[in-house]
Design a protein around this motif. Structure first.
Motif, short mmCIF file in Angstrom:
data_model
loop_
_atom_site.label_atom_id
_atom_site.label_comp_id
_atom_site.label_asym_id
_atom_site.label_seq_id
_atom_site.Cartn_x
_atom_site.Cartn_y
_atom_site.Cartn_z
N THR A 80 0.85 -1.18 0.00
CA THR A 80 0.00 0.00 0.00
C THR A 80 0.89 1.24 0.00
O THR A 80 2.08 1.17 0.28
CB THR A 80 -0.92 0.04 1.24
N ARG A 82 0.74 5.71 0.89
CA ARG A 82 0.03 6.86 1.48
C ARG A 82 0.67 8.14 0.99
O ARG A 82 1.88 8.20 0.77
CB ARG A 82 0.12 6.85 3.01
N THR A 90 -1.07 11.84 7.52
CA THR A 90 -1.56 11.14 6.34
C THR A 90 -2.83 11.80 5.84
O THR A 90 -3.70 12.18 6.63
CB THR A 90 -1.82 9.65 6.63
N ILE A 93 -6.80 8.90 3.00
CA ILE A 93 -6.73 7.48 3.33
C ILE A 93 -8.14 6.96 3.61
O ILE A 93 -9.04 7.73 3.95
CB ILE A 93 -5.80 7.18 4.52
N GLY A 94 -8.32 5.67 3.46
CA GLY A 94 -9.61 5.05 3.70
C GLY A 94 -10.01 5.08 5.16
O GLY A 94 -9.19 5.28 6.06
N ASP A 95 -11.31 4.86 5.41
CA ASP A 95 -11.85 4.83 6.77
C ASP A 95 -11.30 3.65 7.56
O ASP A 95 -10.91 2.63 7.00
CB ASP A 95 -13.38 4.71 6.74
N SER A 96 -11.34 3.81 8.87
CA SER A 96 -10.90 2.75 9.76
C SER A 96 -11.89 1.60 9.74
O SER A 96 -13.11 1.81 9.74
CB SER A 96 -10.78 3.32 11.17
N ASN A 97 -11.37 0.38 9.69
CA ASN A 97 -12.20 -0.82 9.71
C ASN A 97 -11.40 -1.94 10.35
O ASN A 97 -10.61 -2.59 9.69
CB ASN A 97 -12.64 -1.21 8.30
N ASN A 100 -7.71 -3.42 9.40
CA ASN A 100 -7.32 -3.20 8.00
C ASN A 100 -6.36 -2.04 7.87
O ASN A 100 -6.44 -1.06 8.61
CB ASN A 100 -8.55 -2.93 7.13
N ARG A 102 -5.05 1.30 6.51
CA ARG A 102 -5.65 2.51 5.94
C ARG A 102 -4.62 3.13 5.01
O ARG A 102 -3.49 3.41 5.42
CB ARG A 102 -6.04 3.48 7.05
N THR A 104 -3.90 5.28 0.89
CA THR A 104 -4.37 6.00 -0.29
C THR A 104 -4.69 5.03 -1.41
O THR A 104 -5.67 5.17 -2.12
CB THR A 104 -3.31 7.01 -0.75
#
Length: 175
Positions: A80, A82, A90, A93-97, A100, A102, A104
């Motif tokens: 990945t 960023r 950062t 970036i994607g949401d926290s899950n 996983n 996070r 770009t």
């Protein structure tokens, strides 16, 4: 009707236009990376030479980023990347899950064909959260899960027509 125009027409430009609230590009800075990088095996690593610094002229300015680089990974791996403002901020970036990663963007290869394919990473982003007139650095970091991420090269270090070398850029424009 344009077909009825004849004779000498004056040259036209926008110098007489006033009271327009239009965006302007105030400055453009770019960094080009032509050498290779590998890293980020199990942790985030700055891609050396893939950063740019810009000093906004007003706290109300935004910065338009255009990032383009090539990345490769070994078979059965994930990588990945960023975009980072400053040393740790950062952005995009994607949401926290759960646990996983996070990021770009990124690439992953199962244990099938295609290991070492070169993937072109392209991203544009308008950073509206800078609010400063101090020099601001943007950089790319990579993370490799189970192996390094390779930038500007095939993961295999062989030479020849099947193993290319590539160039990367990061552009920052004050708007």
């Amino acid at each position: 009707d344009a077909t009825k125009l004849s004779g000498n027409l004056p040259a036209l430009n926008g110098s007489a236009l006033t009271n327009l609230d239009a965006g302007k590009i105030l400055q453009v800075v770019q960094t080009t990376k032509t050498n290779t990088f590998s890293g980020g095996n199990g942790s985030s690593a700055d891609v050396t030479g893939l950063s740019v610094s810009i000093t906004p002229s007003a706290t109300s300015s935004n910065v338009l980023l255009i990032v383009s680089f090539n990345m490769s990974i070994e078979n059965g791996r994930l990588a990945t990347y960023r975009i980072v403002r400053g040393s740790t901020d950062t952005i995009l970036i994607g949401d926290s899950n759960s646990a996983n990663i996070r990021a770009t963007g990124g690439i992953g290869k199962s244990n099938s064909t295609g290991a070492g394919n070169i993937y072109e990473m392209n991203r544009s982003f308008l950073d509206t959260g800078i609010s400063t007139t101090s020099a601001t650095t943007y950089k790319v970091t990579v993370y490799g899960d189970g192996g390094p991420a390779y930038v500007n090269r095939h993961y295999d270090s062989n030479t020849g027509p099947d193993y290319g070398r590539f160039a990367s850029t990061i552009i920052a424009m004050e708007v």
